[in-house]
Design an enzyme around this catalytic site. Sequence first.
Site, PDB file in Angstrom:
ATOM      1  N   ARG A  40     -31.253  10.497   8.919  1.00 44.29           N
ATOM      2  CA  ARG A  40     -31.401   9.493   7.851  1.00 44.29           C
ATOM      3  C   ARG A  40     -30.782   9.923   6.523  1.00 44.29           C
ATOM      4  NH1 ARG A  40     -36.346   9.023  10.445  1.00 44.29           N
ATOM      5  NH2 ARG A  40     -36.297   7.220  11.842  1.00 44.29           N
ATOM      6  N   HIS A  97      -5.706  -5.578  -0.201  1.00 43.60           N
ATOM      7  CA  HIS A  97      -6.356  -5.128   1.027  1.00 43.60           C
ATOM      8  C   HIS A  97      -6.715  -6.248   1.996  1.00 43.60           C
ATOM      9  CE1 HIS A  97      -6.414  -1.309  -0.973  1.00 43.60           C
ATOM     10  NE2 HIS A  97      -7.063  -0.732   0.020  1.00 43.60           N
ATOM     11  N   ARG A  99     -16.429  -4.322  -8.489  1.00 42.86           N
ATOM     12  CA  ARG A  99     -15.816  -3.345  -7.585  1.00 42.86           C
ATOM     13  C   ARG A  99     -14.860  -3.998  -6.585  1.00 42.86           C
ATOM     14  NH1 ARG A  99     -18.523   1.944  -4.506  1.00 42.86           N
ATOM     15  NH2 ARG A  99     -16.572   2.544  -3.487  1.00 42.86           N
ATOM     16  N   LYS A 141     -11.445   4.726 -11.213  1.00 48.44           N
ATOM     17  CA  LYS A 141     -12.294   4.333 -10.084  1.00 48.44           C
ATOM     18  C   LYS A 141     -13.756   4.647 -10.393  1.00 48.44           C
ATOM     19  CE  LYS A 141     -13.084   4.026  -5.254  1.00 48.44           C
ATOM     20  NZ  LYS A 141     -12.641   4.212  -3.873  1.00 48.44           N
ATOM     21  N   HIS A 193      -2.130   2.385   6.445  1.00 55.12           N
ATOM     22  CA  HIS A 193      -2.965   1.722   5.441  1.00 55.12           C
ATOM     23  C   HIS A 193      -2.199   1.476   4.140  1.00 55.12           C
ATOM     24  CE1 HIS A 193      -6.678   0.612   3.409  1.00 55.12           C
ATOM     25  NE2 HIS A 193      -6.357   1.450   2.436  1.00 55.12           N
ATOM     26  N   ASN A 219     -10.112  -3.961  -3.982  1.00 54.97           N
ATOM     27  CA  ASN A 219      -9.549  -4.428  -2.712  1.00 54.97           C
ATOM     28  C   ASN A 219      -8.239  -5.180  -2.907  1.00 54.97           C
ATOM     29  OD1 ASN A 219     -11.744  -3.428  -1.175  1.00 54.97           O
ATOM     30  ND2 ASN A 219     -12.964  -5.132  -1.952  1.00 54.97           N
ATOM     31  N   LYS A 260     -18.010   4.897  -0.369  1.00 54.57           N
ATOM     32  CA  LYS A 260     -17.894   3.963   0.760  1.00 54.57           C
ATOM     33  C   LYS A 260     -17.580   4.782   1.997  1.00 54.57           C
ATOM     34  CE  LYS A 260     -16.442  -0.505  -0.998  1.00 54.57           C
ATOM     35  NZ  LYS A 260     -15.377  -1.529  -0.914  1.00 54.57           N
ATOM     36  N   GLU A 291     -20.707  -3.009  -4.996  1.00 57.92           N
ATOM     37  CA  GLU A 291     -19.787  -4.142  -4.907  1.00 57.92           C
ATOM     38  C   GLU A 291     -20.472  -5.503  -4.976  1.00 57.92           C
ATOM     39  OE1 GLU A 291     -16.371  -3.271  -2.440  1.00 57.92           O
ATOM     40  OE2 GLU A 291     -16.091  -5.399  -2.097  1.00 57.92           O
ATOM     41  N   HIS A 306      -5.273  -5.276   5.272  1.00 54.87           N
ATOM     42  CA  HIS A 306      -6.052  -4.961   6.474  1.00 54.87           C
ATOM     43  C   HIS A 306      -5.620  -5.820   7.649  1.00 54.87           C
ATOM     44  CE1 HIS A 306      -9.699  -3.046   4.193  1.00 54.87           C
ATOM     45  NE2 HIS A 306      -8.748  -2.171   4.448  1.00 54.87           N
ATOM     46  N   GLU A 364      -1.847   3.104  -3.309  1.00 55.20           N
ATOM     47  CA  GLU A 364      -3.168   2.930  -3.933  1.00 55.20           C
ATOM     48  C   GLU A 364      -3.091   3.184  -5.445  1.00 55.20           C
ATOM     49  OE1 GLU A 364      -5.684   1.709  -2.237  1.00 55.20           O
ATOM     50  OE2 GLU A 364      -5.513   2.398  -0.151  1.00 55.20           O
TER      51      GLU A 364
HETATM   52  N1  LIG Z   1     -13.769   4.905   1.395  1.00 55.05           N
HETATM   53  C1  LIG Z   1     -12.900   4.310   0.624  1.00 55.05           C
HETATM   54  O1  LIG Z   1     -13.221   3.888  -0.487  1.00 55.05           O
HETATM   55  C2  LIG Z   1     -11.491   4.156   1.109  1.00 55.05           C
HETATM   56  C3  LIG Z   1     -10.479   3.804   0.212  1.00 55.05           C
HETATM   57  C4  LIG Z   1      -9.167   3.762   0.683  1.00 55.05           C
HETATM   58  C5  LIG Z   1      -8.897   4.067   2.008  1.00 55.05           C
HETATM   59  N2  LIG Z   1      -9.897   4.396   2.866  1.00 55.05           N
HETATM   60  C6  LIG Z   1      -9.631   4.733   4.261  1.00 55.05           C
HETATM   61  O2  LIG Z   1      -8.817   5.903   4.277  1.00 55.05           O
HETATM   62  C7  LIG Z   1      -8.090   5.938   5.502  1.00 55.05           C
HETATM   63  C8  LIG Z   1      -6.665   6.361   5.226  1.00 55.05           C
HETATM   64  O3  LIG Z   1      -6.692   7.656   4.675  1.00 55.05           O
HETATM   65  P1  LIG Z   1      -5.454   8.656   4.814  1.00 55.05           P
HETATM   66  O4  LIG Z   1      -4.217   7.925   4.522  1.00 55.05           O
HETATM   67  O5  LIG Z   1      -5.790   9.868   4.049  1.00 55.05           O
HETATM   68  O6  LIG Z   1      -5.412   8.922   6.402  1.00 55.05           O
HETATM   69  P2  LIG Z   1      -5.712  10.198   7.289  1.00 55.05           P
HETATM   70  O7  LIG Z   1      -6.998  10.796   6.968  1.00 55.05           O
HETATM   71  O8  LIG Z   1      -5.505   9.768   8.694  1.00 55.05           O
HETATM   72  O9  LIG Z   1      -4.548  11.218   6.902  1.00 55.05           O
HETATM   73  C9  LIG Z   1      -3.211  10.892   7.182  1.00 55.05           C
HETATM   74  C10 LIG Z   1      -2.507  11.989   7.985  1.00 55.05           C
HETATM   75  O10 LIG Z   1      -2.229  13.096   7.143  1.00 55.05           O
HETATM   76  C11 LIG Z   1      -2.635  14.310   7.751  1.00 55.05           C
HETATM   77  N3  LIG Z   1      -2.952  15.243   6.661  1.00 55.05           N
HETATM   78  C12 LIG Z   1      -4.048  15.237   5.875  1.00 55.05           C
HETATM   79  N4  LIG Z   1      -3.928  16.152   4.897  1.00 55.05           N
HETATM   80  C13 LIG Z   1      -2.743  16.759   5.063  1.00 55.05           C
HETATM   81  C14 LIG Z   1      -2.055  17.774   4.342  1.00 55.05           C
HETATM   82  N5  LIG Z   1      -2.534  18.303   3.206  1.00 55.05           N
HETATM   83  N6  LIG Z   1      -0.834  18.161   4.791  1.00 55.05           N
HETATM   84  C15 LIG Z   1      -0.304  17.569   5.912  1.00 55.05           C
HETATM   85  N7  LIG Z   1      -0.901  16.614   6.611  1.00 55.05           N
HETATM   86  C16 LIG Z   1      -2.109  16.193   6.191  1.00 55.05           C
HETATM   87  C17 LIG Z   1      -3.775  13.904   8.616  1.00 55.05           C
HETATM   88  O11 LIG Z   1      -3.985  14.824   9.648  1.00 55.05           O
HETATM   89  C18 LIG Z   1      -3.333  12.538   9.131  1.00 55.05           C
HETATM   90  O12 LIG Z   1      -2.505  12.724  10.243  1.00 55.05           O
HETATM   91  C19 LIG Z   1      -8.210   4.545   6.102  1.00 55.05           C
HETATM   92  O13 LIG Z   1      -9.091   4.613   7.203  1.00 55.05           O
HETATM   93  C20 LIG Z   1      -8.831   3.712   4.998  1.00 55.05           C
HETATM   94  O14 LIG Z   1      -9.641   2.665   5.483  1.00 55.05           O
HETATM   95  C21 LIG Z   1     -11.177   4.452   2.427  1.00 55.05           C
HETATM   96 ZN   LIG Z   2      -7.063   1.326   0.486  1.00 56.66          ZN
END
Ligand SMILES: NC(=O)c1ccc[n+]([C@@H]2O[C@H](COP(=O)([O-])OP(=O)(O)OC[C@H]3O[C@@H](n4cnc5c(N)ncnc54)[C@H](O)[C@@H]3O)[C@@H](O)[C@H]2O)c1
Ligand SMILES: [Zn+2]
Length: 352
Positions: A112, A240, A233, A219, A256, A237, A134, A229, A244, A176
């Site tokens: 939990r 997005h 907030r 942010k 993304h 998006n 999030k 949100e 998405h 972003e």
């Molecule tokens: N929670 C939130 O508020 C929020 C906001 C925006 C996006 N997101 C989510 O984030 C995700 C996308 O994140 P992302 O783009 O970081 O994707 P990811 O975590 O898949 O990373 C992208 C790639 O980069 C590689 N990688 C990571 N760090 C590295 C480094 N330092 N050197 C070399 N390679 C590296 C990873 O192994 C992966 O293959 C989506 O699922 C999206 O929905 C969440």
């Molecule tokens: Zn995003």
Amino acid sequence: MAEVVRVGLGERAYDIVIGSGVRERAAELGAGLFLVTDSRVEELYGAWAKQAFGAVETFVFPAGECSKEPATVVDICRRAAAARFDRRACFIALGGGVTGDMTGFAAAIYMRGVAFVQIPTTLLAMVDSSVGGKTGVDIPEGKNLIGVFHQPKMVLIDTDFLKTLPVREIRCGLAEIVKTGVILDAGLFRELEQDPAALVERIDLNRYEKIIRRCCELKAGVVVADEREAGLRAILNYGHTFGHAVELLSNFSISHGEAVAIGMCAAAELAVKLGSISHEDAARQKALLTALGLPAVLDRRYSVDAVLDAMGRDKKNSGGRIKVVLPDGIGRAKVCQPPVEAIRAAVEAIYA
Ligand SMILES: NC(=O)c1ccc[n+]([C@@H]2O[C@H](COP(=O)([O-])OP(=O)(O)OC[C@H]3O[C@@H](n4cnc5c(N)ncnc54)[C@H](O)[C@@H]3O)[C@@H](O)[C@H]2O)c1
Ligand SMILES: [Zn+2]
């Protein structure tokens, strides 16, 4: 020198520590640590993590968005249980947004709720996903449809991780950052317009540190004003709702950040049609995205109907109308529910 941005959320307040070398602070996190990371980050930084954390329990999952599903979260929790972590555990998310979203979600539901720390290693995670609490996973019906709000107890942003990040991932983070500029800060947008190509071609950690700090401040401001949100907030998006849909339709072959870039172009087209930004500002956004090497058009293989259908499934809709964020000039944004015909026309307008 590390910079600190405080996320002032009362009893859930935390620091975002930003700088080159700040990852070494991870060694101060104490006992009960459970490290979660993906296969690629483990390959690159596993040795560093071992040295920083000692012999901690580590869960490694296959890198990529495809892993961001409920089954992986169950596996994380089962591993934590098998290793007998109790409520005093602290999960460490070492990786990009996929790792952060999933580890945060696992931490939120394991017993939990236990603490977690974000150590983002992608630019996207540094400027966006690691801040704000999030967490969640995707299901085939839609992205991030399962999740909860769960704030980290700290975010450690070490810009040195950017040195190994592939250029495609740098661009995703930049999408972003452009988003943040368009919706919240015309100054940040102008800073990106100064030699955008250099942001991709050579990673100037000083320049990035300033940009990351600004994005985190902005942010954090939004999250403090509207943690769950209820209103404001939602502007985060921007791009997005369209994005998405495209991401899902492409079966994640469009990343993304790329999808968000395409989505921002569609949203800007819509904003021009509805009179909330000028044609010139929409063109400025498109020019910046293009200079950063991001896509600004949609391939015809994604039909308008498919895009609208996928948008209609977005969890942020209400009352059967699609909600979209529209720029209100550069530096401000608002949430609208425009007529579907206007949305259709905006999608039509961004075909290659
Ligand atoms: N929670 C939130 O508020 C929020 C906001 C925006 C996006 N997101 C989510 O984030 C995700 C996308 O994140 P992302 O783009 O970081 O994707 P990811 O975590 O898949 O990373 C992208 C790639 O980069 C590689 N990688 C990571 N760090 C590295 C480094 N330092 N050197 C070399 N390679 C590296 C990873 O192994 C992966 O293959 C989506 O699922 C999206 O929905 C969440
Ligand atoms: Zn995003």
